[in-house]
Design a protein around this motif. Structure first.
Motif, PDB file in Angstrom:
ATOM      1  N   UNK A 160      -6.516   0.582   2.530  1.00 39.03           N
ATOM      2  CA  UNK A 160      -5.912   0.348   3.845  1.00 39.03           C
ATOM      3  C   UNK A 160      -4.410   0.583   3.808  1.00 39.03           C
ATOM      4  N   UNK A 161      -3.835   0.842   4.968  1.00 42.16           N
ATOM      5  CA  UNK A 161      -2.391   1.073   5.034  1.00 42.16           C
ATOM      6  C   UNK A 161      -1.604  -0.176   4.676  1.00 42.16           C
ATOM      7  N   UNK A 162      -2.116  -1.353   5.053  1.00 36.44           N
ATOM      8  CA  UNK A 162      -1.420  -2.599   4.768  1.00 36.44           C
ATOM      9  C   UNK A 162      -2.433  -3.628   4.311  1.00 36.44           C
ATOM     10  N   UNK A 163      -1.988  -4.564   3.461  1.00 35.98           N
ATOM     11  CA  UNK A 163      -2.872  -5.594   2.932  1.00 35.98           C
ATOM     12  C   UNK A 163      -2.240  -6.971   3.105  1.00 35.98           C
ATOM     13  N   UNK A 164      -3.061  -8.001   3.310  1.00 32.29           N
ATOM     14  CA  UNK A 164      -2.507  -9.342   3.548  1.00 32.29           C
ATOM     15  C   UNK A 164      -1.895  -9.932   2.283  1.00 32.29           C
ATOM     16  N   UNK A 165      -0.948 -10.839   2.497  1.00 34.08           N
ATOM     17  CA  UNK A 165      -0.261 -11.494   1.391  1.00 34.08           C
ATOM     18  C   UNK A 165      -1.225 -12.253   0.492  1.00 34.08           C
ATOM     19  N   UNK A 166      -2.316 -12.755   1.056  1.00 34.12           N
ATOM     20  CA  UNK A 166      -3.268 -13.528   0.258  1.00 34.12           C
ATOM     21  C   UNK A 166      -3.861 -12.701  -0.887  1.00 34.12           C
ATOM     22  N   UNK A 182       6.420  -1.925   8.101  1.00 29.56           N
ATOM     23  CA  UNK A 182       5.765  -2.066   9.404  1.00 29.56           C
ATOM     24  C   UNK A 182       4.708  -0.986   9.586  1.00 29.56           C
ATOM     25  N   UNK A 183       3.733  -1.276  10.437  1.00 28.71           N
ATOM     26  CA  UNK A 183       2.619  -0.343  10.638  1.00 28.71           C
ATOM     27  C   UNK A 183       3.106   1.037  11.047  1.00 28.71           C
ATOM     28  N   UNK A 184       4.214   1.095  11.781  1.00 31.48           N
ATOM     29  CA  UNK A 184       4.735   2.390  12.244  1.00 31.48           C
ATOM     30  C   UNK A 184       5.181   3.274  11.086  1.00 31.48           C
ATOM     31  N   UNK A 185       5.442   2.667   9.921  1.00 35.75           N
ATOM     32  CA  UNK A 185       5.814   3.433   8.723  1.00 35.75           C
ATOM     33  C   UNK A 185       4.636   3.525   7.756  1.00 35.75           C
ATOM     34  N   UNK A 223       0.838  -1.190   0.000  1.00 36.75           N
ATOM     35  CA  UNK A 223       0.000   0.000   0.000  1.00 36.75           C
ATOM     36  C   UNK A 223       0.873   1.240   0.000  1.00 36.75           C
ATOM     37  N   UNK A 224       2.070   1.129   0.528  1.00 36.91           N
ATOM     38  CA  UNK A 224       2.980   2.262   0.492  1.00 36.91           C
ATOM     39  C   UNK A 224       3.495   2.483  -0.924  1.00 36.91           C
ATOM     40  N   UNK A 225       3.250   1.517  -1.794  1.00 38.50           N
ATOM     41  CA  UNK A 225       3.654   1.615  -3.191  1.00 38.50           C
ATOM     42  C   UNK A 225       2.430   1.386  -4.057  1.00 38.50           C
ATOM     43  N   UNK A 257       2.392   6.984   6.347  1.00 40.08           N
ATOM     44  CA  UNK A 257       2.385   7.192   4.897  1.00 40.08           C
ATOM     45  C   UNK A 257       0.961   7.320   4.378  1.00 40.08           C
ATOM     46  N   UNK A 258       0.085   6.387   4.777  1.00 38.37           N
ATOM     47  CA  UNK A 258      -1.289   6.398   4.290  1.00 38.37           C
ATOM     48  C   UNK A 258      -1.997   7.689   4.687  1.00 38.37           C
ATOM     49  N   UNK A 259      -1.787   8.138   5.919  1.00 42.46           N
ATOM     50  CA  UNK A 259      -2.425   9.377   6.373  1.00 42.46           C
ATOM     51  C   UNK A 259      -1.903  10.581   5.594  1.00 42.46           C
ATOM     52  N   UNK A 260      -0.590  10.630   5.369  1.00 38.86           N
ATOM     53  CA  UNK A 260      -0.011  11.741   4.622  1.00 38.86           C
ATOM     54  C   UNK A 260      -0.467  11.732   3.171  1.00 38.86           C
TER      55      UNK A 260
END
Length: 275
Positions: A178-184, A154-157, A6-8, A161-164
């Motif tokens: 979402x900020x992070x997504x599962x590998x599935x 990691x969620x701390x990064x 999600x950061x990319x 990022x998602x908020x910014x």
């Protein structure tokens, strides 16, 4: 296909290969892209090279040649096809033979190959045309392999990022995820690619490969990589600055570095012996 965190962010449309503006935006800073983007696991390169009938490889969407140079180092002969002339020029300057075209429009002129690879690029290719063309240019027994990285900071990064990103580009289709997504989620995307390959009727059964590894990033290294990603290459400078500042502050709070858990996924299939 979008094999990114999600950061990319990458295109959200059902047909990302039609998002040509983004597809050809990565060459805005080809040198940064080449220096910042990670290479591919050596075990993956070896497995493709050893599992192909010969050394001749076609690299679809070769970019600056990150994967291609790894295959050259493994003793392969690589031809790249790349639609962005800036990326192609950088790869050529590093010793790679590249022809500038989309894979759909590229003319093989009777040439065939022992392997066709696509590293982080297959989602920019029309899947129906791409699968058929890969079968066309592969020799019997040749291997098609589509692969890319999944990496969730990691969620701390990821969360800063998602908020910014939401603040900087609230109208972007990427700002609502979402900020992070599962590998599935990514495994399902590769399963869809495999289904398309099987539908051609010109390949043996597909296989799914997975390689897990880690890489530690300093603040400087991660902020160098971020602007090379699809959701950021088209932002205005002030938008990008706000995002990088927020992510930089987050990394500082972790002591100036963090370790990324990477998974490299691949879908692969061997060409049948029929014409």
């Amino acid at each position: 296909m979008p094999i990114v965190s999600r950061e990319h962010p990458e295109p959200s449309p059902a047909k990302p290969h039609e998002a040509r503006r983004m597809a050809e935006s990565f060459g805005v800073d080809a040198q940064r892209y080449d220096q910042a983007r990670p290479a591919y696991p050596a075990a993956l390169v070896t497995r493709i090279a050893d599992g192909s009938p010969g050394p001749d490889i076609l690299d679809v969407g070769c970019g600056t040649g990150i994967a291609a140079r790894q295959f050259q180092a493994a003793g392969c002969t690589v031809l790249g096809v790349e639609p962005d002339a800036r990326m192609a020029g950088f790869a050529q300057a590093r010793g790679l033979d590249v022809e500038v075209a989309t894979f759909e429009a590229w003319q093989p002129a009777g040439r065939t190959f022992d392997a066709v690879i696509a590293a982080q690029s297959w989602h920019w290719v029309d899947p129906t045309t791409g699968n058929a063309k890969a079968a066309q240019v592969l020799r019997p027994g040749g291997r098609l392999t589509i692969f890319g990285h999944v990496y969730e900071p990691p969620a701390e990064v990821a969360e800063p990022f998602a908020a910014a990103y939401r603040r900087a580009a609230p109208d972007s289709p990427f700002s609502s995820g979402p900020a992070r997504r599962p590998l599935d989620v990514y495994r399902a995307a590769y399963a869809k690619v495999a289904a398309g390959i099987r539908e051609t009727g010109r390949f043996h059964d597909t296989e799914q490969w997975q390689f897990d590894w880690e890489q530690t990033y300093t603040r400087e290294q991660w902020l160098d990589l971020l602007p090379t990603t699809g959701g950021l290459t088209q932002l205005r400078p002030e938008q990008l600055t706000g995002i990088l500042n927020a992510v930089g502050d987050a990394i500082d709070s972790l002591g100036g570095r963090f370790t990324m858990a990477y998974t490299t996924l691949a879908t692969t299939a061997v060409r049948t012996g029929t014409p």
